[in-house]
Design a protein around this motif. Structure first.
Motif, PDB file in Angstrom:
ATOM      1  N   PRO A 104       0.796  -1.238   0.000  1.00 19.79           N
ATOM      2  CA  PRO A 104       0.000   0.000   0.000  1.00 19.79           C
ATOM      3  C   PRO A 104       0.825   1.283   0.000  1.00 19.79           C
ATOM      4  N   ASP A 105       2.133   1.176   0.147  1.00 24.11           N
ATOM      5  CA  ASP A 105       2.972   2.385   0.155  1.00 24.11           C
ATOM      6  C   ASP A 105       3.200   2.949  -1.240  1.00 24.11           C
ATOM      7  N   PHE A 106       2.661   2.293  -2.262  1.00 22.97           N
ATOM      8  CA  PHE A 106       2.955   2.686  -3.635  1.00 22.97           C
ATOM      9  C   PHE A 106       1.681   3.017  -4.402  1.00 22.97           C
ATOM     10  N   LYS A 107       1.699   4.162  -5.067  1.00 16.87           N
ATOM     11  CA  LYS A 107       0.594   4.579  -5.920  1.00 16.87           C
ATOM     12  C   LYS A 107       0.999   4.372  -7.372  1.00 16.87           C
ATOM     13  N   VAL A 108       0.155   3.682  -8.135  1.00 17.33           N
ATOM     14  CA  VAL A 108       0.472   3.338  -9.523  1.00 17.33           C
ATOM     15  C   VAL A 108      -0.318   4.233 -10.469  1.00 17.33           C
ATOM     16  N   LEU A 109       0.394   4.891 -11.372  1.00 16.48           N
ATOM     17  CA  LEU A 109      -0.230   5.727 -12.394  1.00 16.48           C
ATOM     18  C   LEU A 109       0.061   5.146 -13.769  1.00 16.48           C
ATOM     19  N   ASP A 110      -0.999   4.830 -14.507  1.00 19.14           N
ATOM     20  CA  ASP A 110      -0.856   4.428 -15.902  1.00 19.14           C
ATOM     21  C   ASP A 110      -0.782   5.719 -16.716  1.00 19.14           C
ATOM     22  N   LEU A 111       0.400   6.051 -17.232  1.00 20.22           N
ATOM     23  CA  LEU A 111       0.589   7.359 -17.863  1.00 20.22           C
ATOM     24  C   LEU A 111      -0.204   7.502 -19.158  1.00 20.22           C
ATOM     25  N   HIS A 112      -0.407   6.415 -19.901  1.00 20.43           N
ATOM     26  CA  HIS A 112      -1.239   6.497 -21.098  1.00 20.43           C
ATOM     27  C   HIS A 112      -2.689   6.817 -20.710  1.00 20.43           C
ATOM     28  N   ARG A 113      -3.155   6.167 -19.658  1.00 24.74           N
ATOM     29  CA  ARG A 113      -4.518   6.421 -19.185  1.00 24.74           C
ATOM     30  C   ARG A 113      -4.651   7.860 -18.681  1.00 24.74           C
TER      31      ARG A 113
END
Length: 297
Positions: A228-237
């Motif tokens: 849970p310490d990590f936030k994931v961003l899909d840059l294309h999205r």
């Protein structure tokens, strides 16, 4: 940890670099890419902007001149060279392939491009760096090549500071193309059939044996395991959603689809469908994983 080379060998001129890259491609990529493809790859390497990862993450993560950056799988060193030219504290790590019989290696080329000894020999599964020393780790077209993706991510997290980020870009193997061989490819084609297909096309399956088919879904699964310490961003999205909000798409068909996603009732459903379709059809995966400044309680 980072082994210097003699100053007589560096830095290399751009014309000499191109000659060396052509020799490198011929020695290491014969049977994988045609000679014409090898020349095109070299030309693309020299023409492309190696700072693109920084530009892509800029809206979501701040990189200062004081930031310590690791290019994991630094190849011929273009990203590190570009960062260093801007005064950034960038370092690279790349396996040394000489022990495998290669005379010209990407690591050797990289070390001839800078006067500072900033390139280390190593693999992602066992990074030769202390804990929590980097603000940003970049893996650009790398994670599909490593032997153990989960272990590489574990090592990446180990060397990453709190509040740091990891940028990952790689091919999406849901598409009908293999970007290393530069040929048509069925999505997630079983390796046994892939080797047979390559032999029919008079190509070596050596590289295929070293590849891990990677998709947006697989990456999300790997990143979710980080905790849970990590936030994931899909840059294309994120890029699509930003352009949708600003109505800044240039293509007429894309503008129409974007407008339809704003419709009541139907719009949200259509938006989910569009995002899902993009995740399996787009040519590559590009994600940013941001670590929270403090451990979650």
């Amino acid at each position: 940890m980072i082994n210097p080379v003699t100053t007589a060998e560096r830095p290399i001129s751009e014309s000499a670099l191109r000659t060396l890259l052509l020799q490198y491609r011929k020695e290491n990529w014969n049977g994988i890419q045609t000679e014409a493809d090898q020349r095109r790859v070299v030309d693309d390497l020299l023409r492309s902007d190696p700072r693109l990862p920084l530009r892509h993450i800029e809206p979501y993560f701040f990189v200062s001149p004081q930031s310590r950056i690791l290019d994991l799988g630094s190849g011929i060193g273009s990203f590190v060279v570009a960062c260093r030219e801007q005064g950034m504290k960038a370092f690279g790590v790349e396996p040394d392939r000489i022990g495998m019989g290669a005379k010209i290696t990407s690591l050797g080329i990289a070390r001839r491009r800078l006067s500072e000894p900033v390139f280390a020999s190593g693999v992602g599964e066992a990074l030769p760096f202390a804990d929590a020393v980097f603000d940003l780790v970049v893996m650009n077209q790398v994670i599909e090549h490593v032997a153990d993706q989960a272990l590489v991510l574990k090592e990446t997290v180990r060397v990453l500071k709190r509040g740091g980020a990891v940028y990952v870009a790689c091919p999406n193997y849901m598409r009908f193309y293999e970007p290393h061989y530069k040929i048509f490819w069925a999505p997630l084609l079983p390796k046994a059939l892939g080797r047979f297909y390559l032999r029919l096309r008079r190509r070596s399956p050596a590289l295929l044996n070293q590849l891990t088919y990677t998709t947006n879904r697989r990456l999300r699964s790997l990143f979710a395991a980080l905790g849970p310490d990590f936030k994931v961003l899909d840059l294309h999205r994120e890029d699509f959603l930003t352009k949708r909000s600003a109505s800044s798409f240039t293509g007429a068909s894309t503008r129409l689809v974007a407008r339809l996603t704003h419709l009541p009732l139907l719009g949200p459903v259509l938006l989910r469908m569009v995002l899902w379709y993009a995740s399996i059809s787009e040519g590559g995966c590009e994600m940013l994983i941001v670590r929270t400044p403090k451990a979650a309680v």
